[in-house]
Motif scaffolding. Structure first.
Motif, PDB file in Angstrom:
ATOM      1  N   LEU A  31       0.899  -1.295   0.164  1.00  0.00           N
ATOM      2  CA  LEU A  31      -0.001   0.131   0.020  1.00  0.00           C
ATOM      3  C   LEU A  31       0.883   1.284  -0.151  1.00  0.00           C
ATOM      4  CD1 LEU A  31      -2.399  -1.078   2.889  1.00  0.00           C
ATOM      5  CD2 LEU A  31      -2.914  -1.099   0.237  1.00  0.00           C
ATOM      6  N   HIS A  32       0.190   2.672  -0.316  1.00  0.00           N
ATOM      7  CA  HIS A  32       0.866   3.661  -0.158  1.00  0.00           C
ATOM      8  C   HIS A  32       1.093   4.225   1.352  1.00  0.00           C
ATOM      9  CE1 HIS A  32       1.992   7.879  -0.541  1.00  0.00           C
ATOM     10  NE2 HIS A  32       2.372   7.546  -1.895  1.00  0.00           N
ATOM     11  N   PRO A  33       2.205   4.608   1.850  1.00  0.00           N
ATOM     12  CA  PRO A  33       2.039   5.317   3.303  1.00  0.00           C
ATOM     13  C   PRO A  33       1.031   6.114   3.599  1.00  0.00           C
ATOM     14  CG  PRO A  33       4.390   5.073   2.186  1.00  0.00           C
ATOM     15  CD  PRO A  33       3.400   4.897   1.010  1.00  0.00           C
ATOM     16  N   LEU A  34       0.542   6.690   2.751  1.00  0.00           N
ATOM     17  CA  LEU A  34      -0.600   7.954   3.114  1.00  0.00           C
ATOM     18  C   LEU A  34      -1.791   7.063   3.282  1.00  0.00           C
ATOM     19  CD1 LEU A  34       0.142  10.796   0.557  1.00  0.00           C
ATOM     20  CD2 LEU A  34       0.580  10.693   2.981  1.00  0.00           C
ATOM     21  N   GLU A  35      -1.889   5.958   2.611  1.00  0.00           N
ATOM     22  CA  GLU A  35      -3.121   5.007   2.760  1.00  0.00           C
ATOM     23  C   GLU A  35      -3.068   4.357   4.039  1.00  0.00           C
ATOM     24  OE1 GLU A  35      -5.656   1.819   0.003  1.00  0.00           O
ATOM     25  OE2 GLU A  35      -3.535   2.015  -0.470  1.00  0.00           O
ATOM     26  N   VAL A  36      -1.962   4.041   4.454  1.00  0.00           N
ATOM     27  CA  VAL A  36      -1.881   3.378   5.803  1.00  0.00           C
ATOM     28  C   VAL A  36      -2.042   4.505   6.844  1.00  0.00           C
ATOM     29  CG1 VAL A  36      -0.163   2.220   7.403  1.00  0.00           C
ATOM     30  CG2 VAL A  36      -0.108   1.689   5.034  1.00  0.00           C
ATOM     31  N   ARG A  37      -1.658   5.844   6.741  1.00  0.00           N
ATOM     32  CA  ARG A  37      -1.964   6.851   7.549  1.00  0.00           C
ATOM     33  C   ARG A  37      -3.182   7.108   7.469  1.00  0.00           C
ATOM     34  NH1 ARG A  37       0.878  11.121   9.895  1.00  0.00           N
ATOM     35  NH2 ARG A  37       2.995  10.518   8.691  1.00  0.00           N
ATOM     36  N   GLY A  38      -4.158   7.084   6.538  1.00  0.00           N
ATOM     37  CA  GLY A  38      -5.550   7.095   6.478  1.00  0.00           C
ATOM     38  C   GLY A  38      -6.167   6.100   7.413  1.00  0.00           C
ATOM     39  N   ILE A  39      -5.425   4.816   7.442  1.00  0.00           N
ATOM     40  CA  ILE A  39      -6.292   3.630   8.052  1.00  0.00           C
ATOM     41  C   ILE A  39      -6.051   4.011   9.643  1.00  0.00           C
ATOM     42  CG2 ILE A  39      -5.844   1.274   8.865  1.00  0.00           C
ATOM     43  CD1 ILE A  39      -5.106   0.722   5.727  1.00  0.00           C
ATOM     44  N   ALA A  40      -4.796   4.592   9.854  1.00  0.00           N
ATOM     45  CA  ALA A  40      -4.702   4.845  11.308  1.00  0.00           C
ATOM     46  C   ALA A  40      -5.460   6.013  11.819  1.00  0.00           C
ATOM     47  CB  ALA A  40      -2.969   5.341  11.612  1.00  0.00           C
ATOM     48  N   ASP A  41      -6.021   6.948  10.862  1.00  0.00           N
ATOM     49  CA  ASP A  41      -6.717   8.104  11.309  1.00  0.00           C
ATOM     50  C   ASP A  41      -8.285   7.949  11.266  1.00  0.00           C
ATOM     51  OD1 ASP A  41      -4.489   9.421  11.576  1.00  0.00           O
ATOM     52  OD2 ASP A  41      -4.443  10.505   9.680  1.00  0.00           O
ATOM     53  N   GLY A  42      -8.565   6.569  10.669  1.00  0.00           N
ATOM     54  CA  GLY A  42      -9.975   6.206  10.473  1.00  0.00           C
ATOM     55  C   GLY A  42     -10.598   6.732   9.303  1.00  0.00           C
ATOM     56  N   ASP A  43      -9.687   7.231   8.325  1.00  0.00           N
ATOM     57  CA  ASP A  43     -10.282   7.798   7.198  1.00  0.00           C
ATOM     58  C   ASP A  43     -10.446   6.705   5.848  1.00  0.00           C
ATOM     59  OD1 ASP A  43     -10.588  10.041   8.357  1.00  0.00           O
ATOM     60  OD2 ASP A  43      -8.642  10.819   7.495  1.00  0.00           O
ATOM     61  N   VAL A  44      -9.563   5.672   6.075  1.00  0.00           N
ATOM     62  CA  VAL A  44      -9.660   4.539   5.094  1.00  0.00           C
ATOM     63  C   VAL A  44      -9.978   3.276   5.934  1.00  0.00           C
ATOM     64  CG1 VAL A  44      -8.208   3.360   3.388  1.00  0.00           C
ATOM     65  CG2 VAL A  44      -7.841   5.997   3.748  1.00  0.00           C
ATOM     66  N   ALA A  45     -10.544   2.416   5.117  1.00  0.00           N
ATOM     67  CA  ALA A  45     -10.872   0.860   5.403  1.00  0.00           C
ATOM     68  C   ALA A  45     -11.428   0.931   6.987  1.00  0.00           C
ATOM     69  CB  ALA A  45      -9.453   0.134   5.760  1.00  0.00           C
ATOM     70  N   ARG A  46     -12.518   2.012   7.028  1.00  0.00           N
ATOM     71  CA  ARG A  46     -13.202   1.982   8.304  1.00  0.00           C
ATOM     72  C   ARG A  46     -14.200   0.796   8.784  1.00  0.00           C
ATOM     73  NH1 ARG A  46     -16.457   7.451   8.543  1.00  0.00           N
ATOM     74  NH2 ARG A  46     -14.351   8.316   8.067  1.00  0.00           N
ATOM     75  N   ASP A  47     -14.730   0.224   7.725  1.00  0.00           N
ATOM     76  CA  ASP A  47     -15.237  -0.938   7.887  1.00  0.00           C
ATOM     77  C   ASP A  47     -14.706  -2.133   7.689  1.00  0.00           C
ATOM     78  OD1 ASP A  47     -17.602   0.854   8.638  1.00  0.00           O
ATOM     79  OD2 ASP A  47     -18.120   1.023   6.149  1.00  0.00           O
ATOM     80  N   ILE A  48     -13.471  -2.335   7.632  1.00  0.00           N
ATOM     81  CA  ILE A  48     -12.660  -3.462   7.188  1.00  0.00           C
ATOM     82  C   ILE A  48     -12.221  -4.132   8.664  1.00  0.00           C
ATOM     83  CG2 ILE A  48     -10.745  -4.684   6.140  1.00  0.00           C
ATOM     84  CD1 ILE A  48     -10.994  -2.543   3.939  1.00  0.00           C
ATOM     85  N   ARG A  49     -12.470  -5.133   8.719  1.00  0.00           N
ATOM     86  CA  ARG A  49     -12.019  -5.962   9.941  1.00  0.00           C
ATOM     87  C   ARG A  49     -10.515  -6.353   9.905  1.00  0.00           C
ATOM     88  NH1 ARG A  49     -14.814 -11.224  12.791  1.00  0.00           N
ATOM     89  NH2 ARG A  49     -13.674 -11.368  14.754  1.00  0.00           N
ATOM     90  N   GLY A  50      -9.906  -6.305  10.795  1.00  0.00           N
ATOM     91  CA  GLY A  50      -8.447  -6.561  10.560  1.00  0.00           C
ATOM     92  C   GLY A  50      -7.815  -8.045  10.528  1.00  0.00           C
ATOM     93  N   ALA A  51      -7.253  -8.437   9.784  1.00  0.00           N
ATOM     94  CA  ALA A  51      -6.709  -9.704   9.824  1.00  0.00           C
ATOM     95  C   ALA A  51      -5.282 -10.171  10.239  1.00  0.00           C
ATOM     96  CB  ALA A  51      -6.801 -10.199   8.235  1.00  0.00           C
ATOM     97  N   ASP A  52      -5.087 -11.087  11.219  1.00  0.00           N
ATOM     98  CA  ASP A  52      -4.056 -11.148  11.801  1.00  0.00           C
ATOM     99  C   ASP A  52      -2.914 -11.996  10.752  1.00  0.00           C
ATOM    100  OD1 ASP A  52      -1.722 -12.120  13.331  1.00  0.00           O
ATOM    101  OD2 ASP A  52      -2.725 -12.734  14.962  1.00  0.00           O
ATOM    102  N   PRO A  53      -1.869 -11.329  10.317  1.00  0.00           N
ATOM    103  CA  PRO A  53      -0.990 -11.947   9.567  1.00  0.00           C
ATOM    104  C   PRO A  53      -0.075 -13.138  10.070  1.00  0.00           C
ATOM    105  CG  PRO A  53      -0.059  -9.900  10.087  1.00  0.00           C
ATOM    106  CD  PRO A  53      -1.465 -10.161  10.601  1.00  0.00           C
ATOM    107  N   LEU A  54      -0.221 -13.169  11.313  1.00  0.00           N
ATOM    108  CA  LEU A  54       0.419 -14.545  12.065  1.00  0.00           C
ATOM    109  C   LEU A  54      -0.343 -15.592  12.164  1.00  0.00           C
ATOM    110  CD1 LEU A  54       1.841 -12.379  15.153  1.00  0.00           C
ATOM    111  CD2 LEU A  54       3.180 -13.065  13.267  1.00  0.00           C
TER     112      LEU A  54
END
Length: 221
Positions: A31-54
């Protein structure tokens, strides 16, 4: 870097459950770092449930710990068997049976004679031949020119009728568009034009003055 499944869902989990930088998460998830920042700010992927890569086997604990300890470290994903299965398979090159290869020049000649609008690239892809072979057939320099005759490739069993019709239609449409761009609509000069009616010309004054009432209606006698 190996492509991972559910990259945004994985990024959501890493944002919430790790101390990785946005750049590290972006690199791992594609992904783009700004997209990840948007995820952290709650602006992107707001309704997506996290998936544990471990848990899903795409990341090891050692890789995660190394990345959290060193901001410059970029995690390497575990090769996922499921990801490999989901990759689109490339279509294999068209294979023509040996028994049919001797018929390809006949099919090429059929295109040359009946559908010159079909390009060499289309013929090459359709019949599994080369442009050099097509040119030798067209210029009649092929080693077996004396025995080459135009035969429908469907009859020869080299291609199906539906596929052939699609190729011919696509080539015809492209040729029509190219012709329209070059010349545009032209007037039909050979069509006969209706003759123009003769213009009305009144009698000359001299001719009108020669007529009298007696000459027109006759005398009373």
């Amino acid at each position: 870097m190996t492509d991972i499944l559910m990259p945004k869902a994985t990024a959501v989990w890493l944002v919430d459950n790790s101390s990785l930088t946005f750049e590290q998460i972006a690199d791992f998830c594609g992904l783009h770092p700004l997209e990840v920042r948007g995820i952290a700010d709650g602006d992107v992927a707001r309704d997506i449930r996290g998936a544990d890569p471990l848990i899903n086997g795409q990341l090891t604990r050692d890789e995660l710990d190394k990345a959290q300890a060193d901001e410059s470290y970029r995690m390497k994903a575990v090769v996922s068997r499921h990801a490999e299965l989901l990759k689109p398979a490339k279509a294999p090159p068209r294979y023509t049976p040996v028994s049919r290869r001797q018929d390809r020049p006949d099919a090429i000649m059929w295109f040359v004679k009946n559908h010159p609008e079909v390009t060499d690239a289309q013929i090459s892809k359709l019949l599994g031949t080369t442009k050099a072979t097509i040119e030798t057939v067209r210029s009649r320099t092929h080693w077996n020119t004396a025995n080459i005759k135009p035969v429908d490739p469907v009859t020869l069993g080299l291609v199906g009728q539906i596929v052939l019709d699609e190729v011919i239609k696509k080539a015809a449409d492209k040729k029509a568009k190219d012709d329209a761009k070059k010349g545009g609509a032209t007037l039909q000069t050979g069509e006969a034009q209706p003759a123009a009616e003769p213009a009305f010309e009144p009698d000359a004054p001299e001719a009108r003055s020669q007529h009298t009432a007696e000459s027109v209606f006759g005398s009373r006698d």
